[in-house]
Design a protein around this motif. Sequence first.
Motif, PDB file in Angstrom:
ATOM      1  N   GLU A   1      -9.147  24.935 151.482  1.00 50.30           N
ATOM      2  CA  GLU A   1      -9.045  25.562 150.168  1.00 50.30           C
ATOM      3  C   GLU A   1      -9.159  27.085 150.277  1.00 50.30           C
ATOM      4  O   GLU A   1      -8.484  27.822 149.550  1.00 50.30           O
ATOM      5  CB  GLU A   1     -10.115  25.004 149.231  1.00 50.30           C
ATOM      6  N   PHE A   2     -10.011  27.543 151.192  1.00 49.47           N
ATOM      7  CA  PHE A   2     -10.121  28.983 151.422  1.00 49.47           C
ATOM      8  C   PHE A   2      -8.828  29.526 152.024  1.00 49.47           C
ATOM      9  O   PHE A   2      -8.333  30.586 151.620  1.00 49.47           O
ATOM     10  CB  PHE A   2     -11.299  29.275 152.357  1.00 49.47           C
TER      11      PHE A   2
ATOM     12  N   ILE B   1     -12.490  35.032 145.163  1.00 49.28           N
ATOM     13  CA  ILE B   1     -12.529  34.408 146.489  1.00 49.28           C
ATOM     14  C   ILE B   1     -13.866  34.691 147.169  1.00 49.28           C
ATOM     15  O   ILE B   1     -14.471  33.811 147.788  1.00 49.28           O
ATOM     16  CB  ILE B   1     -11.367  34.913 147.370  1.00 49.28           C
ATOM     17  N   TYR B   2     -14.325  35.918 147.044  1.00 49.06           N
ATOM     18  CA  TYR B   2     -15.599  36.312 147.652  1.00 49.06           C
ATOM     19  C   TYR B   2     -16.756  35.489 147.087  1.00 49.06           C
ATOM     20  O   TYR B   2     -17.604  34.987 147.839  1.00 49.06           O
ATOM     21  CB  TYR B   2     -15.851  37.804 147.415  1.00 49.06           C
ATOM     22  N   GLU B   3     -16.799  35.341 145.776  1.00 48.38           N
ATOM     23  CA  GLU B   3     -17.893  34.617 145.134  1.00 48.38           C
ATOM     24  C   GLU B   3     -17.832  33.115 145.402  1.00 48.38           C
ATOM     25  O   GLU B   3     -18.869  32.449 145.423  1.00 48.38           O
ATOM     26  CB  GLU B   3     -17.877  34.874 143.625  1.00 48.38           C
ATOM     27  N   LYS B   4     -16.647  32.595 145.613  1.00 48.95           N
ATOM     28  CA  LYS B   4     -16.500  31.157 145.820  1.00 48.95           C
ATOM     29  C   LYS B   4     -16.664  30.736 147.275  1.00 48.95           C
ATOM     30  O   LYS B   4     -17.228  29.664 147.557  1.00 48.95           O
ATOM     31  CB  LYS B   4     -15.132  30.694 145.308  1.00 48.95           C
ATOM     32  N   PHE B   5     -16.225  31.599 148.221  1.00 49.37           N
ATOM     33  CA  PHE B   5     -16.185  31.178 149.620  1.00 49.37           C
ATOM     34  C   PHE B   5     -17.005  32.039 150.590  1.00 49.37           C
ATOM     35  O   PHE B   5     -17.362  31.549 151.667  1.00 49.37           O
ATOM     36  CB  PHE B   5     -14.735  31.173 150.130  1.00 49.37           C
TER      37      PHE B   5
ATOM     38  N   PRO C   1     -20.646  28.439 146.318  1.00 51.07           N
ATOM     39  CA  PRO C   1     -20.478  26.990 146.104  1.00 51.07           C
ATOM     40  C   PRO C   1     -19.660  26.304 147.185  1.00 51.07           C
ATOM     41  O   PRO C   1     -19.876  25.133 147.472  1.00 51.07           O
ATOM     42  CB  PRO C   1     -19.799  26.915 144.728  1.00 51.07           C
ATOM     43  N   GLN C   2     -18.697  27.027 147.794  1.00 59.92           N
ATOM     44  CA  GLN C   2     -17.888  26.455 148.876  1.00 59.92           C
ATOM     45  C   GLN C   2     -17.857  27.419 150.064  1.00 59.92           C
ATOM     46  O   GLN C   2     -16.797  27.737 150.604  1.00 59.92           O
ATOM     47  CB  GLN C   2     -16.470  26.149 148.390  1.00 59.92           C
TER      48      GLN C   2
END
Length: 236
Positions: free
Chosen positions: A115-116, A139-143, A149-150
Amino acid sequence: METSFVLFSQLNMCETKEKAFFKLIHGGLGKEAASKEAKTRAKEKRNRLSLLVQKLDSHEETHSSRFGALSKELRVSPEEAVKWGESFDKLLSHRDGLDAFTRFLKTEFSEENIEFWIACEDFKKNKEPQQITLKAKAIYEKFIQSDAPQEVNLDFHTKEVITKSITQPTLHSFDAAQSRVYQLMEQDSYTRFLKSDIYLELIEGRPRRPTNLRRRSRSFTYNEFQDVKSDVAIWL
């Protein structure tokens, strides 16, 4: 005085009998409670065994139907699927190959990697500065950031470089991180994918024969099964 002595003796005898009766009653209650607890444990183990058997039966019955649904949804021929084994690039460049690989990673609870990688590919298509900034932050906050979170597995230096540049990102801000995750998937996950049922079923064009007791249940072990057999008398 003699009368008083006899009376006192009788009181002591009554008290002793009361204590004995109290111990007898509570001892009986304790045994009854222990018996109920043993029956409860046996019932729970029996339920676990029944659930395990149901899961095995369900796995065998639905294996073919799940394969049919997968093949129909992907609409890929065995010949096409074979090409995915030639290189990781060929797998990711094919829409159905990417989907099949994503399904596989979900079974290993590592879908954040693909996903990243997809998010980075999409990010590099942006042209508007505002969109670049917004999507880079997302993207930074998610991965990337700690406790994301991921969060993907990156070395400290790579994460530090991204963190410092996130306020003024460019289309190449995630190149190093994307390359690192790509190598991780290619050298590790891709190898296992080529040996997985998901892939082998596609290249064979048919479901593989299911094997009973293939996976261990996390909630039921062989030792517990032995305990169930030892407690069988309690069920009767």
